[in-house]
Design an enzyme around this catalytic site. Structure first.
Site, PDB file in Angstrom:
ATOM      1  N   SER A  41      30.054 -19.272  46.770  1.00  0.00           N
ATOM      2  CA  SER A  41      30.504 -18.896  45.434  1.00  0.00           C
ATOM      3  C   SER A  41      31.293 -17.585  45.477  1.00  0.00           C
ATOM      4  CB  SER A  41      29.293 -18.817  44.493  1.00  0.00           C
ATOM      5  OG  SER A  41      29.705 -18.891  43.147  1.00  0.00           O
ATOM      6  N   ASP A 157      29.075 -25.493  42.609  1.00  0.00           N
ATOM      7  CA  ASP A 157      28.668 -24.233  43.229  1.00  0.00           C
ATOM      8  C   ASP A 157      27.674 -24.410  44.380  1.00  0.00           C
ATOM      9  OD1 ASP A 157      27.284 -21.592  43.550  1.00  0.00           O
ATOM     10  OD2 ASP A 157      28.526 -21.057  41.835  1.00  0.00           O
TER      11      ASP A 157
END
Length: 273
Positions: A41, A157
């Site tokens: 991320s 994510d």
């Protein structure tokens, strides 16, 4: 004796991930060599820039410039299929810093990032093809960003499955691993954000609710992921919200402070004077 290969694993954490820049700044200044990088991320964004050969000063300047802009500049609303934001403007921002056509083989340092298959829950390691597409997948916070299609998979994510990708560095051949985790214990954040008697609690907006839901579930996983590192650096950023990008200079400072405390042990173990 062969030189030890040093790997750096950077966690997710949205705005808090900007603390990684401060860590990089100190590692560079103290002459700590980084041979390979992994990120999830926000850590994938910083990791990709560093792997591409950008030094910490460049990354810091870009981040501070970002903190002075309205984030709405980078939001392109989507019809709510898999997320509220399409992410094309974010890709353009990344392309301007990294290079829109850059592939993993063109990076100066080995790099890999993590995403999650939203259908199966599988961890998906991305280390080939377009760097921009890989990073875009890794930052796809569920319901906020649209999922990224890669082959027959839809990716979101990477923090859902591997918030601090230490294990990837082991697979890549790192002999000494430095992990940076900026995902705070939610209870720690609650303590720091305690209201005064009589002070009303502000109702959280939908973005805060979605991001907080993600980090409540990933803190314990982040601690487990980071256990295998030789050195763990944890900037004290619990008091700053995951969406508080206007606090980037402060986040960088906290990264510098945490890294500075770890330098003596890193140098001792790597035998660096």
């Amino acid at each position: 004796m062969a030189k030890r290969k040093v790997g750096l694993a950077l966690s997710g954490g949205a705005a808090r991930g900007m603390a990684h820049i401060g860590v990089l700044d100190v590692l560079e200044r103290e002459g700590i060599p980084i041979d390979m990088v992994t990120g999830t991320s926000a850590g994938a964004v910083i990791g990709a820039l560093y792997a591409q050969g950008k030094d910490s000063s460049y990354i810091k300047n870009q981040a501070i410039e970002l903190s002075q802009k309205r984030l709405t500049t980078f939001i392109d609303p989507s019809l709510p299929h898999s997320g509220f934001i399409r992410g094309e403007r974010i890709k353009e921002l990344l392309a301007g810093a990294i290079g829109g056509n850059t592939t993993f083989t063109e990076l100066k340092r080995p790099f890999a990032c993590v995403a999650t298959d939203i259908e199966t829950g599988d961890e998906v390691v991305i280390a080939q093809g377009s760097v921009i597409e890989a990073v875009r997948a890794s930052i796809s916070i569920p319901a906020i960003f649209t999922a990224v299609r890669r082959g027959n998979r839809y990716l979101v994510d990477g923090g859902l499955v591997n918030p601090v990708p230490v294990n990837l560095l082991q697979q890549m051949g790192a002999d000494f691993i430095i992990a940076v985790n900026v995902i705070p214990d939610v209870s720690d954040r609650t303590q720091r954000m305690k209201k005064q008697p009589g002070e009303r609690t502000k109702e959280p907006n939908i973005i805060h609710v979605l991001m907080q839901s993600l980090y409540i579930g990933t803190y314990a996983l982040a601690k487990i992921s980071a256990e295998a590192a030789d050195i763990l650096i944890e900037p004290q950023v619990a008091h700053i919200g995951a969406g508080d990008f206007h606090h980037i200079p402060e986040l960088i400072h906290h990264g510098e402070m945490a890294a500075g405390k770890a330098i003596p042990e890193i140098k001792r173990r790597l035998k660096i004077r």
